[in-house]
Design an enzyme around this catalytic site. Structure first.
Site, mmCIF file in Angstrom:
data_model
loop_
_atom_site.group_PDB
_atom_site.id
_atom_site.type_symbol
_atom_site.label_atom_id
_atom_site.label_comp_id
_atom_site.label_asym_id
_atom_site.label_seq_id
_atom_site.Cartn_x
_atom_site.Cartn_y
_atom_site.Cartn_z
ATOM 1 N N PHE A 111 50.248 43.802 21.293
ATOM 2 C CA PHE A 111 49.764 43.061 20.147
ATOM 3 C C PHE A 111 48.498 42.380 20.792
ATOM 4 O O PHE A 111 47.656 42.106 19.766
ATOM 5 C CB PHE A 111 50.466 42.375 19.563
ATOM 6 C CG PHE A 111 50.655 41.096 19.396
ATOM 7 C CD1 PHE A 111 51.182 40.197 21.137
ATOM 8 C CD2 PHE A 111 49.722 39.965 18.697
ATOM 9 C CE1 PHE A 111 51.635 38.761 20.625
ATOM 10 C CE2 PHE A 111 49.473 38.434 18.803
ATOM 11 C CZ PHE A 111 50.180 38.196 19.969
ATOM 12 N N LYS A 112 48.695 41.825 21.968
ATOM 13 C CA LYS A 112 47.387 41.011 22.180
ATOM 14 C C LYS A 112 45.895 41.504 22.485
ATOM 15 O O LYS A 112 44.534 41.153 22.711
ATOM 16 C CB LYS A 112 46.674 40.682 23.841
ATOM 17 C CG LYS A 112 48.488 39.417 23.719
ATOM 18 C CD LYS A 112 48.817 38.086 24.615
ATOM 19 C CE LYS A 112 50.105 37.316 24.604
ATOM 20 N NZ LYS A 112 52.013 38.082 24.105
ATOM 21 N N ASP A 113 46.057 43.146 22.242
ATOM 22 C CA ASP A 113 45.166 43.807 22.522
ATOM 23 C C ASP A 113 44.279 43.593 21.147
ATOM 24 O O ASP A 113 42.997 43.998 21.181
ATOM 25 C CB ASP A 113 45.189 45.659 22.585
ATOM 26 C CG ASP A 113 45.458 45.582 23.483
ATOM 27 O OD1 ASP A 113 44.718 45.246 24.487
ATOM 28 O OD2 ASP A 113 46.492 46.614 23.868
#
Ligand code: PLP
Length: 493
Positions: A111-113
């Site tokens: 999710f950090k993308d």
């Protein structure tokens, strides 16, 4: 409305969004928070006609008010493009009676993308807006996922240099390989003999070192952070909560303005804090369910009002949540203290000196937006197996922590609200644990063999991000002790 930012510890205020993005952390060690919050200037129904990018624009412009439409849309277009393996970017999927918001379709399948694809563009745009010509040095401490996502985001972005510290031995093999094979010429990856908190503390100390900062400024460098303390990370994350709500509405699962719950697998408290801001801006949210693994500092905090990091640090199968100091919690503390920097500073000082603090009864009432539960390791594995058996859907260990917490909430509370489980990583990122949980036998402990087994069994393709690193060269092999981190930064620059 013009939104400005102020430090949770009070020393700086009236800072524009672009300046706050450049600074990352405030000079007093506090985190930037919006001094005003506006509600949405669109109805929930209007959301059903917006794609992800439009939703992101409509949400982000409310908080990044010194960016022009052209600047912000430019950043969004560069970030949310074919780097993602699905045109929806963040699909909301229903399996059985569960909803999953899949935030793992970007370059590093986690999710950090979502935030780190756009941060470099927000940052370079902010530099230009403020007439700054220095090179931005990004220092990042990672518990696994941020590292590669930041490297991927900043790789060869002009005017930037990125240095990533990760706990040697504290990340999965695939996570480590993803980082140490990074090709960008402006990148440096360093393993630290310590855990994530050592890395994070080291980075914070470097940021706080005025002498070093001055020396580097003379050489044409300014520090910034890609950690989730940067508002340029936090703000893009608000968008997908609004997007998920639009998805539920569009598919007829809810009626306009029905309240929903989000269950968020939590480590540094960034992701769930974005949901909290979404709620404060007017998103119809009932409960935010904060899911922890066995490092359950937050669970204890929500139940007792005491934050105490003096405890054993446990390595779990959800390493990106193996955290004892959740940095972003400082922002929540500030808000539940009535936007009060004095109180926040006092509590954070207590955390720094004694490793613990206790909030007042009045502050505790501000926690009512949240519910908290944690999952033991065997519950994580059981949840993966159960969801696979019941619905044929494979989730990763972090998402399983959330799914388990969501189940506990359901067992304990009578609540008719729809609940969205925030899915933070592809099962391929933690394939070893996932395959074990599913009860599959694999002949080798090689992560790539395991990925193939998972792919064959669950009938899902191995993502590019995993295939790519299989035969890539190792380009980074520096290891240091926590005390040597500063020296490493000086050498790199
Ligand atoms: C970083 C991360 C988390 C925790 O998110 P926070 O914003 O730090 O609370 C959860 N799951 C995965 C897969 C992550 O990479």
């Amino acid at each position: 409305m013009n939104i400005t930012y102020k430090s949770t510890r009070g020393a700086e205020s009236g800072i524009s969004a672009s300046r706050a993005i450049i600074k990352g952390l405030s000079e007093d060690g506090g985190l930037f928070v919006p001094e005003q919050l506006t509600g949405f200037d669109f109805t929930m129904k209007e959301l059903t006609d917006m794609d992800y990018r439009e939703t992101a624009y409509r949400v982000m412009r409310l908080l990044l008010s010194d960016f022009s439409e052209q600047e912000l849309r430019g950043c969004i277009e560069k970030a949310y493009d074919s780097k993602f393996d699905t045109p929806e970017l963040a699909p909301l999927v229903k399996r059985g009676d569960r909803f999953f918001l899949e935030l793992f379709h970007g370059k590093t399948i986690a999710f950090k993308d979502m935030a780190l694809s756009i941060l470099p563009h927000l940052l370079t745009c902010s530099m230009k807006k403020n007439g700054m010509k220095e090179k931005v040095v990004i220092l990042t401490a990672t518990s696994g996922d941020t590292g590669k996502a930041a490297l991927a985001g900043f790789s060869d972005v002009e005017g930037t240099q990125i240095i990533v510290f990760y706990p040697k031995g504290g990340v999965s093999r695939i996570q480590e390989l993803q980082m140490v094979t990074e090709k960008g010429k402006n990148t440096k990856v360093i393993g630290v003999n310590g855990n994530f908190d050592d890395c994070q503390t080291g980075v914070k100390e470097i940021f706080g070192n005025r002498v070093l900062k001055q020396k580097l400024k003379e050489k044409g460098y300014v520090f910034s952070s890609a950690n989730s303390i940067n508002i340029g990370r936090l703000i893009p994350q608000i968008a997908y909560y609004v997007w998920a709500y639009g998805g539920l509405l569009k598919s007829g699962e809810i009626k306009e303005n029905d309240k929903v719950n989000f269950t968020v697998p939590t480590g540094n408290f960034g992701n769930i804090l974005a949901a909290y801001y979404a709620k404060r801006m007017g998103l119809p949210v009932h409960k935010l369910i904060c899911a922890s693994n066995e490092n359950n500092v937050l669970f204890d905090f929500f139940h007792t009002g005491i934050y105490d990091k003096n405890r054993e640090f446990i390595l779990t199968s959800s390493p990106s949540m193996d955290i004892l100091i959740s940095s972003n919690l400082e922002r929540l503390i500030y808000h539940i203290a009535g936007d009060e920097p004095e109180k926040t500073r006092e509590l954070m000082l207590s955390l720094a000196n004694n490793g613990r603090y206790e909030i007042s009864d009045v502050m505790k009432t501000g926690l009512s937006d949240f519910y908290s539960a944690y999952a033991k390791e065997e519950e994580v594995f059981e949840t993966i197996r159960k969801i696979y058996e019941e619905d044929g859907y494979v989730i990763d260990t972090h998402t399983a922590v959330a799914a388990c917490a969501a189940q506990k909430y359901r067992n304990e509370e009578e609540d008719p609200c729809k609940n969205v489980i925030v899915s933070t990583a592809s099962p391929f990122k933690f394939a070893g644990s996932v395959v074990r949980a599913m009860g599959l036998k694999v002949s080798s402990d090689d992560d790539f063999v395991i990925a193939e087994k998972l792919s064959d069994t669950a009938k899902i393709d191995i993502p590019n991000a995993v295939r790519e690193i299989r035969n890539a060269d190792i380009l980074h092999n520096t290891i240091c002790d926590p005390s040597e981190m500063e020296e490493q930064v000086i050498q790199t620059l």
